[in-house]
Design an enzyme around this catalytic site. Structure first.
Site, short mmCIF file in Angstrom:
data_model
loop_
_atom_site.label_atom_id
_atom_site.label_comp_id
_atom_site.label_asym_id
_atom_site.label_seq_id
_atom_site.Cartn_x
_atom_site.Cartn_y
_atom_site.Cartn_z
N ASP A 42 -3.48 11.86 -6.11
CA ASP A 42 -3.70 11.16 -4.94
C ASP A 42 -5.09 11.96 -4.27
OD1 ASP A 42 -1.74 9.72 -2.60
OD2 ASP A 42 -3.21 10.89 -1.69
N ASN A 95 -2.29 1.95 -7.96
CA ASN A 95 -1.58 1.80 -6.75
C ASN A 95 -2.43 2.19 -5.62
OD1 ASN A 95 0.89 1.18 -5.15
ND2 ASN A 95 0.61 3.31 -5.02
N TYR A 161 -10.26 -7.15 1.85
CA TYR A 161 -8.98 -6.94 1.13
C TYR A 161 -8.70 -8.06 0.10
CZ TYR A 161 -4.25 -4.85 0.69
OH TYR A 161 -3.12 -4.36 0.09
N LYS A 165 -7.94 -7.84 -3.92
CA LYS A 165 -6.79 -8.11 -4.39
C LYS A 165 -6.61 -9.43 -5.52
CE LYS A 165 -4.75 -4.49 -2.82
NZ LYS A 165 -4.49 -3.26 -3.88
N ILE A 194 5.28 -3.81 3.40
CA ILE A 194 6.15 -2.80 2.83
C ILE A 194 5.94 -1.66 4.10
CG2 ILE A 194 6.88 -1.32 1.23
CD1 ILE A 194 7.11 -4.12 0.51
N THR A 196 4.94 1.27 4.91
CA THR A 196 4.22 2.42 4.26
C THR A 196 3.09 3.00 5.46
OG1 THR A 196 2.50 1.16 3.34
CG2 THR A 196 4.66 1.50 2.12
#
EC number: 1.1.1.245
Length: 251
Positions: A42, A95, A161, A165, A194, A196
């Protein structure tokens, strides 16, 4: 997280980026529970170390790594760290990502465009560029890339974005063809909204309305799909796009 209960993955080693929170963290915990030695990578080393501490306290194997995935040298070092720490690299979950600016195409800054492409698309290429040789050297394995529902459809005001993707989706398909007969399976996972940190700034009730299932997804639900794709249970699955979106894209 429960204590380590199985060795389903037969002592495999995995590198997970963006593993300090959200989907990456949940996947790191789940894989560790199933016997995987996990490199928790990370950009926030403190967050990564907290995940490692949780895994180790419950009997798993993990090590923290600080990496900015948009920097090729960081990903080279992350792969080298995995191999030097655990002896090999068999699995990767690419990820890490950012949402970037929320603006119309004309209002999106050039800097904002470049950053979201760099972190969400270029970074996946950099990661795979160094992961693939290591996985081949280990005798094969699997890679999963996070591509989002934005990698399948258009969503207004996040054009950078969406473009990034879609690029991840294409990169995944191309690489899957290249390595299908060489022992590496490569797939993408496409979450809806999600719960997050990535979407914390948005109104949850409005996002829930977008999903026919009537709620947001949980990181653990995506982690289950990722773990399947990385496992031998998915031995004939490669070049696929796995959607985890509560029917968002079925409308």
């Amino acid at each position: 997280m429960e204590k380590i209960m199985s060795n389903k993955f037969n002592n495999k080693v995995a590198l997970i980026t963006g593993a300090g929170s959200g989907i990456g963290k949940s996947t790191a915990l789940l894989l560790a529970q199933q016997g995987v030695s996990v490199v928790v990578s990370d950009i926030n080393l403190e967050a990564a170390q907290k995940v490692v501490d949780e895994i180790v306290a419950l009997g798993g194997k993990a090590a923290a790594n600080k990496a900015n995935t948009a920097e090729p040298e960081d990903m080279k070092a992350a792969v080298e760290f995995a191999v030097s720490t655990f002896g090999a690299l068999h699995l990767a979950f690419n990820n890490a990502g950012i949402l970037g600016e929320v603006n119309s195409t004309e209002e999106l800054s050039i800097e904002g465009w470049r950053r979201v492409i760099d972190v969400n698309l270029n970074a996946v290429f950099y990661s795979m560029h160094y992961e693939v040789p290591a996985i081949l050297a280990a005798g094969g394995g699997a890679i999963v890339n996070t591509a989002s529902i934005a990698g399948l459809i258009g969503i207004q005001n996040i054009s950078g974005y969406v473009a990034a993707k879609h690029g991840v989706t294409g990169l995944t398909k191309a690489a899957a063809l290249e390595y299908a007969d060489k022992g590496i399976r490569i797939n993408s996972v496409h979450p809806g909204y999600i719960k997050t940190p990535l979407i914390a700034e948005f109104e949850e009730a409005e996002m829930v309305k977008l999903h026919p299932i009537g709620r947001l997804g949980q990181p653990e639900e995506v982690a289950q799909v990722v773990a399947f794709l990385l496992s031998d249970d998915a031995s004939f699955v490669t070049g696929s796009q796995y959607v985890v979106d509560g029917a968002y894209t079925s409308k």
